[in-house]
Design an enzyme around this catalytic site. Structure first.
Site, PDB file in Angstrom:
ATOM      1  N   CYS A 182       8.089   3.754   2.163  1.00  0.00           N
ATOM      2  CA  CYS A 182       8.334   3.945   3.595  1.00  0.00           C
ATOM      3  C   CYS A 182       9.835   4.084   3.794  1.00  0.00           C
ATOM      4  CB  CYS A 182       7.737   2.812   4.420  1.00  0.00           C
ATOM      5  SG  CYS A 182       8.344   1.181   3.982  1.00  0.00           S
ATOM      6  N   ARG A 200       6.715  -1.548   5.129  1.00  0.00           N
ATOM      7  CA  ARG A 200       5.456  -0.984   5.626  1.00  0.00           C
ATOM      8  C   ARG A 200       4.595  -0.533   4.448  1.00  0.00           C
ATOM      9  NH1 ARG A 200       7.719   3.388   9.861  1.00  0.00           N
ATOM     10  NH2 ARG A 200       9.560   3.191   8.546  1.00  0.00           N
TER      11      ARG A 200
END
Lengths: 145, 286
Positions: free
Chosen positions: B237, B242
């Site tokens: 990410c 994430r």
């Protein structure tokens, strides 16, 4: 302090600057805890941006009354850091003129020293809120012309 | 309904509520918001903070093995403690902490499904009392390289045309945005994505209530985009947090055997001199 800040905001900045380490976080938490409930007649400005995933959704409104600005923020309770920032801005800038708001240096908050305890990344919220507030102040000036 | 592949790594809020006083369980809150724990947390829960306690204080890396051992000791975590992670924003940073604990070989790890928001929504108890536990003697293992990808691994991955999952928002993927909206300091010199990556934003793996989607829905989400269990997969990410969420979904909920998290992610790749970059929407399916 040589920054050109509205008086109440200058006081807040200096209160933070005088705190050490963990005390800075306690102070920010105090601001978050005093974050007021949303007024019943709250209407987010239509320009208020809908913030995409991940970031805390912040909505705000700005009203110009007799040449003075008033800001109201809507920040979810699960984002106390951002609530703290918004409360500092609300308290520090309410009843100021658009000119005063526009003259605030973009990185005024670095004087508070929160980057030492929160890391620089977490100050992005403060930068974003200040940018919103300045945009509203500029719009208020344009309308007044 | 089919089960998740490794359900022992996931617990519901009710399980946590029943283990608040269990000395073999340590509940760990890991949030994006730095002050949220202070406003109230699950009774007995300790805090880790992604930015200030899990990263190396100087260079860009995680805690060293010795520092990780000291951290566990200070939180009263011993080698056989069951550690349950939960946090804000659909367990975004909770799963990153889970990943780091796996990296240093901690065996008994669980994620609380739905995270902090679900605990609060169910009106379960919160306290501002900060617990303290007697220090332990903790022995971490050597880092588990099989769950972490470095830039050279990614470069080889591209050359071999192996699948990459980019879990950022569509505008970060296309290159329209250089950073996540509102996070200007986590930007990069160049926008776009790693060539060949498919864009499956991480939050598509959770329902509105913050809990993970069903095994069927998750399988459909990833397999329809060519992310299948027979492949060697790297997720990334912006800073790797994430994508650790997606790593967890693929490895533990769907049982994919080879999944790595590229924690350097876009803040490394988009700043790397000479690294190949693809712009635009890319190939949506393979």
């Amino acid at each position: 302090m040589s920054l050109n800040l509205p008086p109440r905001l200058a006081e807040i900045v200096s209160d933070f600057a005088e705190c050490e380490g963990r005390e800075k976080l306690e102070l920010l938490l105090d601001y978050a805890r005093r974050f007021p409930p949303l007024p019943a007649d709250f209407n987010a400005d239509e320009q208020a941006e809908d913030v995409p995933e991940c970031m805390t959704p912040v909505r705000m409104s700005a009203k110009l009354v007799n040449g003075r600005l008033n800001f109201v923020f809507d920040v979810p309770a699960e984002s106390p850091t951002v609530r703290g920032y918004a409360m500092i801005i609300m308290e520090g800038l309410n009843n100021t003129t658009p000119e005063e708001v526009l003259s605030i240096p973009a990185e005024f908050y670095l004087q508070m020293g929160l980057q030492d305890v929160l890391t620089a990344q977490r100050l992005n919220g403060m930068a974003a809120i200040l940018a919103h507030v300045k945009r509203r102040a500029a719009e208020a000036l344009e309308k007044a012309d | 309904m089919a089960e998740y592949a490794h359900p022992e790594f996931l617990v519901e809020t009710e399980w946590v509520a029943q283990h608040l006083d269990d000395p073999n369980v340590r509940i760990v809150e890991s949030n994006e918001d730095a002050l949220l724990y202070d406003t109230g947390h699950i009774p007995g829960a300790v805090r880790v903070d992604w930015f200030t306690t899990l990263q190396h204080p100087v260079r860009r890396d995680f805690l060293t093995k010795e520092e990780f051992e000291a951290l566990c000791s200070s939180l009263g975590i011993s080698n056989d403690t069951t550690v349950v992670f939960y946090g804000d924003k659909s367990n975004w940073f909770a799963v990153y902490a889970f990943w780091l604990f796996e990296y240093y070989g901690h065996e008994k790890r669980k994620v609380m499904n739905g995270g902090r928001a679900r605990w609060v929504a169910e009106n379960r108890p919160l306290t501002t009392e900060v617990p303290s536990y007697p220090p332990t003697v903790y022995h971490a293992k050597e880092p588990d390289a099989s769950i972490r990808a470095f830039r050279d691994d990614v470069m080889r991955h591209i050359q071999e045309r192996l699948p990459l999952v980019d879990v950022r928002s569509p505008k970060e993927f296309s290159g329209e945005l250089l950073h996540m909206p509102g996070y200007p300091q986590e930007g990069a010199q160049r926008g776009g994505h790693i060539p060949g990556a498919v864009n499956i934003p991480w939050a598509q793996a959770v329902d509105e209530d913050g809990r993970f989607k069903s095994p069927e829905a998750l399988r459909e989400l990833y397999q329809s985009r060519g992310i299948t269990p027979d492949k060697d997969i790297i997720a990334y990410c912006r800073i790797g947090e994430r994508s650790s969420h997606t790593w967890f979904v693929l490895k533990y909920l769907l049982g994919y055997p080879k999944v790595r998290n590229y924690d350097g992610s876009w803040t490394e790749w988009g700043n790397l001199v000479g690294a190949p970059i693809e712009k635009g929407e890319g190939s949506s399916a393979s």
